[in-house]
Design a protein around this motif. Sequence first.
Motif, PDB file in Angstrom:
ATOM      1  N   UNK A  35       0.674   2.695  -4.612  1.00  0.00           N
ATOM      2  CA  UNK A  35       1.234   3.726  -3.740  1.00  0.00           C
ATOM      3  C   UNK A  35       1.929   4.807  -4.543  1.00  0.00           C
ATOM      4  N   UNK A  36       2.579   4.422  -5.642  1.00  0.00           N
ATOM      5  CA  UNK A  36       3.219   5.407  -6.515  1.00  0.00           C
ATOM      6  C   UNK A  36       2.166   6.324  -7.148  1.00  0.00           C
ATOM      7  N   UNK A  37       1.031   5.747  -7.550  1.00  0.00           N
ATOM      8  CA  UNK A  37      -0.034   6.573  -8.119  1.00  0.00           C
ATOM      9  C   UNK A  37      -0.577   7.555  -7.083  1.00  0.00           C
ATOM     10  N   UNK A  56      11.558   2.202  -5.400  1.00  0.00           N
ATOM     11  CA  UNK A  56      10.192   2.518  -4.984  1.00  0.00           C
ATOM     12  C   UNK A  56       9.525   3.529  -5.913  1.00  0.00           C
ATOM     13  N   UNK A  57      10.277   4.545  -6.301  1.00  0.00           N
ATOM     14  CA  UNK A  57       9.682   5.601  -7.112  1.00  0.00           C
ATOM     15  C   UNK A  57       9.006   6.680  -6.288  1.00  0.00           C
ATOM     16  N   UNK A  70       6.723  12.031   0.742  1.00  0.00           N
ATOM     17  CA  UNK A  70       5.709  12.175  -0.308  1.00  0.00           C
ATOM     18  C   UNK A  70       4.288  11.888   0.153  1.00  0.00           C
ATOM     19  N   UNK A  71       4.098  11.665   1.457  1.00  0.00           N
ATOM     20  CA  UNK A  71       2.768  11.316   1.947  1.00  0.00           C
ATOM     21  C   UNK A  71       2.469  12.024   3.261  1.00  0.00           C
ATOM     22  N   UNK A 103      -2.494  10.161   2.713  1.00  0.00           N
ATOM     23  CA  UNK A 103      -2.832  11.058   1.606  1.00  0.00           C
ATOM     24  C   UNK A 103      -1.535  11.514   0.948  1.00  0.00           C
ATOM     25  N   UNK A 104      -1.624  12.065  -0.263  1.00  0.00           N
ATOM     26  CA  UNK A 104      -0.420  12.663  -0.861  1.00  0.00           C
ATOM     27  C   UNK A 104       0.069  13.829  -0.012  1.00  0.00           C
TER      28      UNK A 104
END
Length: 328
Positions: free
Chosen positions: A81-83, A112-113, A119-120, A261-262
Amino acid sequence: MHNNRRTFIQLCAGLAAGTAASWALANPGQYPDKVVRLIIPYPAGGATDNLGRLAGQALQQALGQSFIADNKGGAGTTIGTRELARSAPDGYTLGMVDSTFTINPALLGARLGYDTQKDFTPICLIATAQFVLVTHPSVAVKDLAGFIAKAKAEPQTLAYGSAGVGSGPHLAGEQLAQQAGLQVTHIPYRGGGTVISDLLGGQVQFAFATVPTLAEHIKAGKLRALAVTGAKRSPQLPDVPTFGEAGLPGVDTMPLFGLIAPKGVPAAVVDKVSKALRTSIREGEMRAKLTSLGFEPVGSTPEEFARRIQGEMAKWTDVIRKGKIQPE
């Protein structure tokens, strides 16, 4: 000289990638004109991976381009998920998520980062699944009321297993304990398969799992089903009441599976992917496939999925806070 040349090549590659991403952002109507990567934050196999591949097949058929699964498991789904969060917002990297996506913010916090809501971009809630509460036959109860009475009469003597702290089955058990005022013991395992083995052997007295996982054991009399989550009974277990019917509607854990999606992906791309998935889930072959695997097809809009994510996050934040649950 060699180092300067390598730096120049890297710079050119970076500029080329940036140009390609910029072109995709500026021309969403051409999407997709190349392979789309679908990050699945688990190893191959398992429900989220299976549903991700089904979604990829449906999108490939609908949009005429390959959607390739890329398994990036580990760290409670946060690696993959971070990627995804750091990927270019051009629509060529999408990601599957499940309930862990809505649980991790309260469980892990800053570790989480990424920011789950900022972010999504949600695309589509593909499906949900029902949990069933089961007991080993050695637990002398016949229904949910009897189970609650026994657990209250014998605090901390009934133990349940789950695939780990913060997993869906763990929080379902915690939700049951909070709603019914029970004191039970949670035993975290490193995988769901071991939980089922120990449940069948009587090492743990009860557990939550998805209906397809336990249906055959229930029908064979090896486990006793007390209630299922959801608004209606499971077609696989029509004689088992819902928690609402059994008098405890607050136990509503329903694993969810969706596509995101991002942040920053063009709205036209999100709309195109979401519509393709919704059509397949509501009218196409994917609906029958999901149902045959024991899932409840949904096929939501991006806005509906966003609201569901927000609601699930609020719910699990409350359960985790009240239960004082800490990550392993």
